[in-house]
Scaffold this active site. Structure first.
Site, PDB file in Angstrom:
ATOM      1  N   PHE A  89     -16.750 -48.866  10.854  1.00  0.00           N
ATOM      2  CA  PHE A  89     -15.618 -49.392  11.622  1.00  0.00           C
ATOM      3  C   PHE A  89     -16.105 -49.986  12.928  1.00  0.00           C
ATOM      4  O   PHE A  89     -16.895 -49.361  13.643  1.00  0.00           O
ATOM      5  CB  PHE A  89     -14.602 -48.276  11.918  1.00  0.00           C
ATOM      6  CG  PHE A  89     -13.807 -47.894  10.705  1.00  0.00           C
ATOM      7  CD1 PHE A  89     -14.404 -47.184   9.670  1.00  0.00           C
ATOM      8  CD2 PHE A  89     -12.477 -48.254  10.585  1.00  0.00           C
ATOM      9  CE1 PHE A  89     -13.689 -46.851   8.524  1.00  0.00           C
ATOM     10  CE2 PHE A  89     -11.752 -47.921   9.447  1.00  0.00           C
ATOM     11  CZ  PHE A  89     -12.354 -47.224   8.417  1.00  0.00           C
TER      12      PHE A  89
ATOM     13  N   ILE B 114     -13.983 -51.614  15.784  1.00  0.00           N
ATOM     14  CA  ILE B 114     -12.704 -52.010  16.367  1.00  0.00           C
ATOM     15  C   ILE B 114     -12.934 -52.339  17.847  1.00  0.00           C
ATOM     16  O   ILE B 114     -13.682 -51.639  18.538  1.00  0.00           O
ATOM     17  CB  ILE B 114     -11.671 -50.862  16.242  1.00  0.00           C
ATOM     18  CG1 ILE B 114     -11.611 -50.302  14.811  1.00  0.00           C
ATOM     19  CG2 ILE B 114     -10.293 -51.312  16.731  1.00  0.00           C
ATOM     20  CD1 ILE B 114     -11.010 -51.203  13.771  1.00  0.00           C
TER      21      ILE B 114
ATOM     22  N   TYR C 138     -16.419 -52.388  19.923  1.00  0.00           N
ATOM     23  CA  TYR C 138     -17.480 -51.837  19.088  1.00  0.00           C
ATOM     24  C   TYR C 138     -18.084 -52.862  18.123  1.00  0.00           C
ATOM     25  O   TYR C 138     -19.076 -52.574  17.454  1.00  0.00           O
ATOM     26  CB  TYR C 138     -16.991 -50.592  18.341  1.00  0.00           C
ATOM     27  CG  TYR C 138     -17.132 -49.307  19.162  1.00  0.00           C
ATOM     28  CD1 TYR C 138     -16.660 -49.232  20.460  1.00  0.00           C
ATOM     29  CD2 TYR C 138     -17.751 -48.177  18.633  1.00  0.00           C
ATOM     30  CE1 TYR C 138     -16.783 -48.069  21.209  1.00  0.00           C
ATOM     31  CE2 TYR C 138     -17.877 -47.006  19.374  1.00  0.00           C
ATOM     32  CZ  TYR C 138     -17.393 -46.959  20.664  1.00  0.00           C
ATOM     33  OH  TYR C 138     -17.539 -45.810  21.385  1.00  0.00           O
TER      34      TYR C 138
ATOM     35  N   ASP D  68     -20.692 -43.769  11.523  1.00  0.00           N
ATOM     36  CA  ASP D  68     -20.392 -44.365  12.827  1.00  0.00           C
ATOM     37  C   ASP D  68     -21.146 -45.684  12.960  1.00  0.00           C
ATOM     38  O   ASP D  68     -22.214 -45.866  12.357  1.00  0.00           O
ATOM     39  CB  ASP D  68     -20.879 -43.444  13.958  1.00  0.00           C
ATOM     40  CG  ASP D  68     -19.835 -42.422  14.368  1.00  0.00           C
ATOM     41  OD1 ASP D  68     -18.864 -42.212  13.618  1.00  0.00           O
ATOM     42  OD2 ASP D  68     -20.008 -41.827  15.454  1.00  0.00           O
ATOM     43  N   VAL D  69     -20.660 -46.573  13.814  1.00  0.00           N
ATOM     44  CA  VAL D  69     -21.318 -47.868  14.001  1.00  0.00           C
ATOM     45  C   VAL D  69     -22.247 -47.895  15.222  1.00  0.00           C
ATOM     46  O   VAL D  69     -23.128 -48.761  15.314  1.00  0.00           O
ATOM     47  CB  VAL D  69     -20.271 -49.007  14.113  1.00  0.00           C
ATOM     48  CG1 VAL D  69     -19.557 -48.974  15.473  1.00  0.00           C
ATOM     49  CG2 VAL D  69     -20.893 -50.361  13.854  1.00  0.00           C
ATOM     50  N   ASP D  70     -22.082 -46.937  16.131  1.00  0.00           N
ATOM     51  CA  ASP D  70     -22.884 -46.949  17.361  1.00  0.00           C
ATOM     52  C   ASP D  70     -24.244 -46.307  17.094  1.00  0.00           C
ATOM     53  O   ASP D  70     -24.658 -45.350  17.761  1.00  0.00           O
ATOM     54  CB  ASP D  70     -22.135 -46.236  18.505  1.00  0.00           C
ATOM     55  CG  ASP D  70     -21.705 -44.823  18.150  1.00  0.00           C
ATOM     56  OD1 ASP D  70     -21.642 -44.488  16.938  1.00  0.00           O
ATOM     57  OD2 ASP D  70     -21.433 -44.052  19.088  1.00  0.00           O
TER      58      ASP D  70
ATOM     59  N   HIS E 276     -25.073 -31.651  12.109  1.00  0.00           N
ATOM     60  CA  HIS E 276     -24.962 -32.251  13.443  1.00  0.00           C
ATOM     61  C   HIS E 276     -26.212 -31.915  14.261  1.00  0.00           C
ATOM     62  O   HIS E 276     -26.647 -30.755  14.282  1.00  0.00           O
ATOM     63  CB  HIS E 276     -23.711 -31.693  14.129  1.00  0.00           C
ATOM     64  CG  HIS E 276     -23.331 -32.385  15.388  1.00  0.00           C
ATOM     65  ND1 HIS E 276     -24.126 -32.375  16.516  1.00  0.00           N
ATOM     66  CD2 HIS E 276     -22.241 -33.122  15.696  1.00  0.00           C
ATOM     67  CE1 HIS E 276     -23.527 -33.079  17.467  1.00  0.00           C
ATOM     68  NE2 HIS E 276     -22.386 -33.543  17.001  1.00  0.00           N
TER      69      HIS E 276
ATOM     70  N   GLU F  70     -13.776 -35.202  13.194  1.00  0.00           N
ATOM     71  CA  GLU F  70     -14.918 -34.318  12.944  1.00  0.00           C
ATOM     72  C   GLU F  70     -14.465 -32.866  12.707  1.00  0.00           C
ATOM     73  O   GLU F  70     -15.033 -32.159  11.867  1.00  0.00           O
ATOM     74  CB  GLU F  70     -15.900 -34.387  14.120  1.00  0.00           C
ATOM     75  CG  GLU F  70     -17.191 -33.619  13.886  1.00  0.00           C
ATOM     76  CD  GLU F  70     -18.206 -33.900  14.993  1.00  0.00           C
ATOM     77  OE1 GLU F  70     -19.041 -34.800  14.822  1.00  0.00           O
ATOM     78  OE2 GLU F  70     -18.140 -33.206  16.045  1.00  0.00           O
TER      79      GLU F  70
ATOM     80  N   ASP G  52     -30.123 -37.783  17.636  1.00  0.00           N
ATOM     81  CA  ASP G  52     -29.834 -38.310  18.960  1.00  0.00           C
ATOM     82  C   ASP G  52     -31.015 -37.914  19.844  1.00  0.00           C
ATOM     83  O   ASP G  52     -31.331 -36.719  19.957  1.00  0.00           O
ATOM     84  CB  ASP G  52     -28.521 -37.691  19.474  1.00  0.00           C
ATOM     85  CG  ASP G  52     -28.094 -38.279  20.801  1.00  0.00           C
ATOM     86  OD1 ASP G  52     -28.977 -38.688  21.602  1.00  0.00           O
ATOM     87  OD2 ASP G  52     -26.880 -38.322  21.048  1.00  0.00           O
TER      88      ASP G  52
HETATM   89  C1  2GW Z   1     -13.419 -46.361  21.729  1.00  0.00           C
HETATM   90  C2  2GW Z   1     -13.313 -45.597  22.876  1.00  0.00           C
HETATM   91  C3  2GW Z   1     -13.769 -44.294  22.861  1.00  0.00           C
HETATM   92  C4  2GW Z   1     -14.311 -43.785  21.685  1.00  0.00           C
HETATM   93  C5  2GW Z   1     -14.407 -44.570  20.545  1.00  0.00           C
HETATM   94  C6  2GW Z   1     -13.940 -45.857  20.559  1.00  0.00           C
HETATM   95  C7  2GW Z   1     -14.052 -46.684  19.386  1.00  0.00           C
HETATM   96  C8  2GW Z   1     -14.551 -46.147  18.198  1.00  0.00           C
HETATM   97  C9  2GW Z   1     -13.727 -48.065  19.413  1.00  0.00           C
HETATM   98  O1  2GW Z   1     -13.254 -48.658  20.410  1.00  0.00           O
HETATM   99  N1  2GW Z   1     -13.913 -48.834  18.297  1.00  0.00           N
HETATM  100  C10 2GW Z   1     -14.417 -48.274  17.167  1.00  0.00           C
HETATM  101  O2  2GW Z   1     -14.602 -48.998  16.187  1.00  0.00           O
HETATM  102  N2  2GW Z   1     -14.692 -46.936  17.102  1.00  0.00           N
HETATM  103  C11 2GW Z   1     -15.175 -46.352  15.817  1.00  0.00           C
HETATM  104  O3  2GW Z   1     -15.037 -44.950  15.817  1.00  0.00           O
HETATM  105  C12 2GW Z   1     -16.672 -46.669  15.631  1.00  0.00           C
HETATM  106  O4  2GW Z   1     -16.946 -46.810  14.254  1.00  0.00           O
HETATM  107  C13 2GW Z   1     -17.314 -45.416  16.186  1.00  0.00           C
HETATM  108  O5  2GW Z   1     -18.640 -45.226  15.734  1.00  0.00           O
HETATM  109  C14 2GW Z   1     -16.334 -44.353  15.685  1.00  0.00           C
HETATM  110  C15 2GW Z   1     -16.376 -43.001  16.459  1.00  0.00           C
HETATM  111  O6  2GW Z   1     -16.366 -43.270  17.848  1.00  0.00           O
HETATM  112  P1  2GW Z   1     -17.671 -43.009  18.738  1.00  0.00           P
HETATM  113  O7  2GW Z   1     -18.855 -43.369  17.908  1.00  0.00           O
HETATM  114  O8  2GW Z   1     -17.556 -43.687  20.035  1.00  0.00           O
HETATM  115  O9  2GW Z   1     -17.581 -41.478  18.996  1.00  0.00           O
HETATM  116  P2  2GW Z   1     -18.778 -40.372  18.940  1.00  0.00           P
HETATM  117  O10 2GW Z   1     -20.110 -41.014  18.751  1.00  0.00           O
HETATM  118  O11 2GW Z   1     -18.604 -39.428  20.054  1.00  0.00           O
HETATM  119  O12 2GW Z   1     -18.326 -39.703  17.569  1.00  0.00           O
HETATM  120  C16 2GW Z   1     -18.280 -38.402  17.101  1.00  0.00           C
HETATM  121  O13 2GW Z   1     -16.978 -37.832  17.303  1.00  0.00           O
HETATM  122  C17 2GW Z   1     -15.895 -38.613  16.775  1.00  0.00           C
HETATM  123  C18 2GW Z   1     -14.599 -37.890  17.011  1.00  0.00           C
HETATM  124  O14 2GW Z   1     -14.388 -37.653  18.380  1.00  0.00           O
HETATM  125  C19 2GW Z   1     -16.082 -38.886  15.289  1.00  0.00           C
HETATM  126  O15 2GW Z   1     -15.941 -37.710  14.539  1.00  0.00           O
HETATM  127  C20 2GW Z   1     -17.456 -39.481  15.047  1.00  0.00           C
HETATM  128  O16 2GW Z   1     -17.653 -39.639  13.649  1.00  0.00           O
HETATM  129  C21 2GW Z   1     -18.519 -38.569  15.629  1.00  0.00           C
HETATM  130  O17 2GW Z   1     -19.802 -39.167  15.424  1.00  0.00           O
HETATM  131 MN    MN Z   2     -20.701 -42.458  17.372  1.00  0.00          MN
END
Ligand code: 2GW
Ligand code: MN
Length: 297
Positions: free
Chosen positions: A65, A67, A70, A155-157, A177, A247, A270
């Site tokens: 994803f 969005i 991102y 995740d995409v990041d 994790h 999660e 990480d």
């Molecule tokens: C925008 C603002 C704050 C957080 C996320 C986003 C955002 C996420 C966005 O603007 N656009 C978007 O496409 N995303 C998608 O959601 C993208 O694929 C991203 O990798 C995913 C999860 O957000 P992320 O990667 O910023 O959060 P993490 O790395 O802290 O993720 C962990 O926790 C999440 C739940 O809080 C999920 O479970 C995720 O799978 C975990 O890795």
């Molecule tokens: Mn992430």
């Protein structure tokens, strides 16, 4: 997919035999008590696995994803996936985005396709992350079931940094994790409020799984994402949101629907966690992100 119903015949292959009295890894757990392998470097033979999956002509779907802002992560994500993800196998990248025109054109190897799926944006970031479950479940039923055997949802990041191949594939898999593989049960950050559907009692649970890497057959991923989405909708109606969003629900699901394979933290590392001795490869790495700049647009 009929190719999945029978064992395939392999050609003559030359390799060193497995040794019953010399376990491939003695420093880490390589099998759960319910006999699901835990995938670590050194425990598998990718030549055998590649032959098996190639002979089944398996296609793997990778959902991601991107969005709003991102989308900036897509270029490196796709470029590194072309180098390391399921090399030699058929792959469909399913990119969910609200900005289809900003999906970069990346050169793809043979048998690999990009499918852009336009979706709406949600104002809250927690919602963006959580709604992935709903979208994956809907698209599994409507589309993925006709196009791929397995789904890998990430995740995409992130960037790929070493091989991620068919050794990960199984009916249902999750990833340890990187922050909790060595932790005691009571320090797992499961949802601990009984009012939430994601609640896990303090005396249950095997591992703490990462939200950013799970998968399995389309049927299993359909079930998982549907159940997690439904649980999140019940929470929403009750005015509660689980501590780690999707999660937390994934972790709840895996307590009662045990994964058939588990990926070691090699598959979601990480560098903030350092470089422990047990970690022989860093296959898929979290990118440092400037939270303030990239988030909440
Ligand atoms: C925008 C603002 C704050 C957080 C996320 C986003 C955002 C996420 C966005 O603007 N656009 C978007 O496409 N995303 C998608 O959601 C993208 O694929 C991203 O990798 C995913 C999860 O957000 P992320 O990667 O910023 O959060 P993490 O790395 O802290 O993720 C962990 O926790 C999440 C739940 O809080 C999920 O479970 C995720 O799978 C975990 O890795
Ligand atoms: Mn992430």
């Amino acid at each position: 997919f009929l190719e999945d119903l029978l064992q395939v015949k392999l050609p003559r292959m030359i390799y060193t035999k497995p040794q019953i009295l010399k376990p491939s890894r003695s420093d880490v757990l390589t099998m759960t008590p319910w006999f699901a392998p835990i995938v670590w470097e050194g425990t598998y033979n990718s030549e055998i696995l590649n032959e098996q999956f190639r002979r089944r002509n398996v296609t793997v779907g990778l959902t991601v994803f991107a969005i709003k802002k991102y989308v900036v992560f897509l270029k490196k994500f796709l470029e590194t996936a072309e180098m390391y993800f399921m090399v030699g196998h058929r792959v469909n990248y399913y990119i969910f985005t609200d900005r289809p025109e900003e999906v970069p054109k990346v050169a793809l190897k043979e048998g690999r396709n990009v499918v852009v799926l336009q979706v709406q944006n949600y104002p809250r970031w927690q919602e963006i992350s959580m709604r992935r479950m709903e979208l994956i479940s809907n698209f599994s039923q409507q589309r993925f079931i006709n196009e791929v055997s397995y789904l890998v949802c990430v995740d995409v990041d992130m960037r790929f940094n070493d091989q991620v191949g068919v050794e990960i594939l199984s009916n249902l898999f999750g990833t340890l994790h990187p922050g909790f593989y060595a932790a005691e049960r009571q320090s797992f950050t499961y949802e601990r409020r009984p009012a939430s559907q994601a609640y896990v009692p303090s005396d249950e649970g095997d591992f703490y799984y990462a939200g950013g890497f799970f998968g399995g057959t389309v049927m299993e991923v359909y079930m998982l994402t549907k159940k997690c989405h439904e649980a999140m909708m019940v929470d929403k109606a009750n005015g509660i949101e689980a501590i780690w969003h999707d999660e937390s629900h994934l972790n709840k699901y895996f307590v009662y629907y045990k994964p058939t394979k588990i990926l070691s933290p090699e598959y979601l590392w990480d560098d903030n966690m350092g470089r422990p001795e047990i970690l022989k490869k860093r296959r898929f790495l979290a990118l440092p992100k400037n939270h303030a700049a990239i988030r909440n647009k």
